[in-house]
Write an enzyme that holds these catalytic residues in place. Structure first.
Site, short mmCIF file in Angstrom:
data_model
loop_
_atom_site.label_atom_id
_atom_site.label_comp_id
_atom_site.label_asym_id
_atom_site.label_seq_id
_atom_site.Cartn_x
_atom_site.Cartn_y
_atom_site.Cartn_z
N VAL A 33 0.83 -1.20 0.00
CA VAL A 33 0.00 0.00 0.00
C VAL A 33 0.87 1.26 0.00
CG1 VAL A 33 -1.76 1.31 1.28
CG2 VAL A 33 -1.89 -1.19 1.18
N CYS A 34 1.97 1.22 0.73
CA CYS A 34 2.82 2.41 0.93
C CYS A 34 3.26 3.09 -0.37
CB CYS A 34 4.02 2.07 1.79
SG CYS A 34 3.58 1.50 3.45
N PRO A 35 3.79 2.34 -1.35
CA PRO A 35 4.25 3.07 -2.54
C PRO A 35 3.12 3.73 -3.32
CG PRO A 35 4.45 0.71 -2.88
CD PRO A 35 4.09 0.92 -1.43
#
Length: 190
Positions: A55-57
């Site tokens: 999810v982070c990128p």
């Protein structure tokens, strides 16, 4: 957790530089960013749990795509996790979505800033997906926090910044360029 009206904590963190110059290799890719950096500007400080995740990128890239919009509003964007600057650099090298990220990636490896803000997940020990809008005086004006598995909406952060910068009353779903609320006009109409 710190909230609206609180002073954003002082910090000094190593970071991977913004833009392609952040990929200059060790020694050329790093800088130091502190609470005194970019004095007089609005600051958007967002946290993610871990590098090399899923999810982070998507969030980081979305903030990166809006970097020019934030700059146009006299605001800087800092992305932060508890990974080291070396891990940040390695992640950028191998991830096409964030390779030329136009915002710096800060390394809160001692977790001091995350702890001071009160945003560490109690079980995982990593930052929640927290976002802070900090005014030029260092006061928190908005906070948004998501759990570890749900991404946030950087476009909404930009909308909130626009509303805060009007210094006026903004109705639900207000967007830049639309009318703000004028209480005196409302009372005259009644």
């Amino acid at each position: 957790m710190l909230t609206v009206g609180d002073k954003f904590p002082a910090f000094k963190l190593a970071a991977v530089k913004a833009g392609p110059e952040g990929l200059g290799g060790p020694g050329k890719s790093f800088t130091e960013i502190s609470s005194d950096s970019d004095a007089g500007k609005w600051k958007i400080v967002f946290f993610w749990p871990k590098d090399f995740t899923f999810v982070c990128p998507t969030e980081i890239a979305a903030f990166g795509k809006l970097a020019g919009e934030f700059t146009d509003r006299d605001a800087v964007v800092y992305g932060v996790s508890t990974d080291s600057e070396f891990v940040h650099l390695n992640w950028r090298v191998y991830n096409d979505d964030i390779r030329d990220l136009p915002i710096p990636m800060l390394a809160d490896i001692k977790r001091e800033l995350s702890e001071a803000l009160g945003i560490l997940d109690k079980e995982a020990g990593v930052p929640l997906r927290a976002t802070f809008i900090v005014d030029p005086d260092g006061t928190i004006q908005w906070v948004g926090v998501n759990g570890l598995n749900v991404g946030r909406n950087p476009q909404e952060v930009l909308r909130i910044l626009d509303a805060l910068q009007t210094d006026e009353l903004c109705p639900c779903n207000w967007e830049k360029g639309k009318d703000t609320l004028k209480p005196e006009a409302l009372f005259k109409a009644a």
